[in-house]
Design a protein around this motif. Structure first.
Motif, PDB file in Angstrom:
ATOM      1  N   VAL A   1       0.834  -1.209   0.000  1.00  0.00           N
ATOM      2  CA  VAL A   1       0.000   0.000   0.000  1.00  0.00           C
ATOM      3  C   VAL A   1       0.868   1.258   0.000  1.00  0.00           C
ATOM      4  CG1 VAL A   1      -1.608   1.368   1.384  1.00  0.00           C
ATOM      5  CG2 VAL A   1      -2.004  -1.078   1.070  1.00  0.00           C
ATOM      6  N   PHE A   2       1.841   1.307   0.905  1.00  0.00           N
ATOM      7  CA  PHE A   2       2.661   2.513   1.020  1.00  0.00           C
ATOM      8  C   PHE A   2       3.691   2.620  -0.103  1.00  0.00           C
ATOM      9  CE2 PHE A   2       1.042   2.280   5.384  1.00  0.00           C
ATOM     10  CZ  PHE A   2       0.672   3.612   5.571  1.00  0.00           C
ATOM     11  N   VAL A   3       4.167   1.491  -0.603  1.00  0.00           N
ATOM     12  CA  VAL A   3       5.088   1.537  -1.743  1.00  0.00           C
ATOM     13  C   VAL A   3       4.363   2.060  -2.976  1.00  0.00           C
ATOM     14  CG1 VAL A   3       6.379   0.084  -3.359  1.00  0.00           C
ATOM     15  CG2 VAL A   3       6.708  -0.200  -0.911  1.00  0.00           C
ATOM     16  N   LEU A   4       3.115   1.669  -3.170  1.00  0.00           N
ATOM     17  CA  LEU A   4       2.316   2.204  -4.273  1.00  0.00           C
ATOM     18  C   LEU A   4       2.164   3.720  -4.159  1.00  0.00           C
ATOM     19  CD1 LEU A   4      -0.487  -0.499  -4.636  1.00  0.00           C
ATOM     20  CD2 LEU A   4       1.098   0.214  -6.432  1.00  0.00           C
ATOM     21  N   ALA A   5       1.928   4.177  -2.935  1.00  0.00           N
ATOM     22  CA  ALA A   5       1.827   5.627  -2.723  1.00  0.00           C
ATOM     23  C   ALA A   5       3.149   6.306  -3.052  1.00  0.00           C
ATOM     24  CB  ALA A   5       1.427   5.915  -1.279  1.00  0.00           C
ATOM     25  N   GLY A   6       4.252   5.663  -2.679  1.00  0.00           N
ATOM     26  CA  GLY A   6       5.561   6.235  -2.976  1.00  0.00           C
ATOM     27  C   GLY A   6       5.862   6.276  -4.454  1.00  0.00           C
ATOM     28  N   ALA A   7       5.393   5.278  -5.185  1.00  0.00           N
ATOM     29  CA  ALA A   7       5.641   5.241  -6.627  1.00  0.00           C
ATOM     30  C   ALA A   7       4.965   6.407  -7.341  1.00  0.00           C
ATOM     31  CB  ALA A   7       5.157   3.918  -7.205  1.00  0.00           C
ATOM     32  N   GLY A   8       3.877   6.925  -6.776  1.00  0.00           N
ATOM     33  CA  GLY A   8       3.185   8.064  -7.377  1.00  0.00           C
ATOM     34  C   GLY A   8       3.576   9.395  -6.766  1.00  0.00           C
TER      35      GLY A   8
END
Length: 264
Positions: free
Chosen positions: A209-216
């Motif tokens: 979840v947080f890695v996805l947020a970081g990717a954006g």
């Protein structure tokens, strides 16, 4: 001439008796108190030093924004070295219980993308958490269990019986700080293998979840918008994590139902 042989001398011992005597003569030595508490003392000193130097203050979204070009350039030119440096930093921050684990997880997606970032984060967090677990177990775990009252002993027995399920719940739902979940299993006698598996698989959903947020995060910076860690945990995300935690409790519920049927 008499053929009688005198048996008044010492009787030879059998191999089993000799082993028994030798074992009793040289009992196994318990590790000294200094050796047990030295890793804990070193860890405590490192934590105090890190906080006194304000290292945790550098783990922020603003720091990622300010050093974006430098960080992205270093990752592009030194992919392997950057990965090793990130895993080492993340594991150290976890072992030192520094606040900012969520920011580092976001940074993993921001710097390495979703797949690679998630692998790095899960590996680093598991390594750091395992280091804390081993230090706490060797220094304090046995002493606390020896002095535990009946309530704690019953709690320990129940936790050990369903350790993997309970660990998954604690990792999936962030009800307690990460460092608390690192320590409690050490005091309740959870086996190392169970602890590592529970940590490894339990942190994967939240990490993604947080890695996805970081990717954006890069596009958010490009648009000049703000970003808050709290905005990542939407009601839908929380509901998904709760659902996964309930699934992990199914083995516990099955054992309970099976035991009730056996008694009746």
């Amino acid at each position: 001439m008499s053929n009688h042989v005198s048996t008044s001398g010492p009787v030879p011992r059998t191999a089993t008796e000799a082993t028994t005597v030798d074992t009793n003569t040289h009992p196994a030595k318990k590790p000294s108190r200094v050796k047990r508490f030295l890793p804990l003392a070193v860890l405590a000193a490192a934590v105090a030093t890190a906080f006194s130097l304000g290292l945790h203050e550098h783990l922020s979204i603003d720091a990622l924004r300010q050093h974006r070009a430098l960080l992205n350039g270093f990752v592009a030119d030194n992919a392997v070295l950057a990965g090793l440096a990130f895993v080492s930093l993340y594991a150290l921050a976890t072992a030192l219980s520094l606040p900012g684990g969520v920011v580092l997880t976001i940074a993993g997606g921001f710097l390495f993308g979703v797949a690679t970032g998630a692998v790095y984060v899960v590996l680093a967090a598991t390594l750091g958490a395992t280091a804390v677990f081993l230090i706490a177990r060797s220094a304090l775990g046995s002493a606390l269990r020896d002095r535990a009252g009946p309530f704690l002993k019953r709690m320990e027995a129940g936790f050990q019986e369903n350790a993997l399920s309970y660990l998954l719940v604690l990792r999936l739902i962030p009800l307690f700080p990460f460092f608390i979940v690192n320590l409690v299993p050490a005091f309740l006698g959870v086996p190392l293998r169970t602890y590592v598996l529970g940590t490894l698989f339990g942190i994967i959903p939240g990490t993604v979840v947080f890695v996805l947020a970081g990717a954006g995060l890069g596009s958010v910076f490009d648009q000049g918008g703000g970003f808050s860690v709290g905005s990542v945990l939407t009601p839908e995300v929380i509901a998904g994590l709760v659902g996964l935690s309930l699934l992990s409790l199914l083995p516990v519920a099955y054992k309970h139902v099976k035991a009730r049927r056996a008694r009746s």
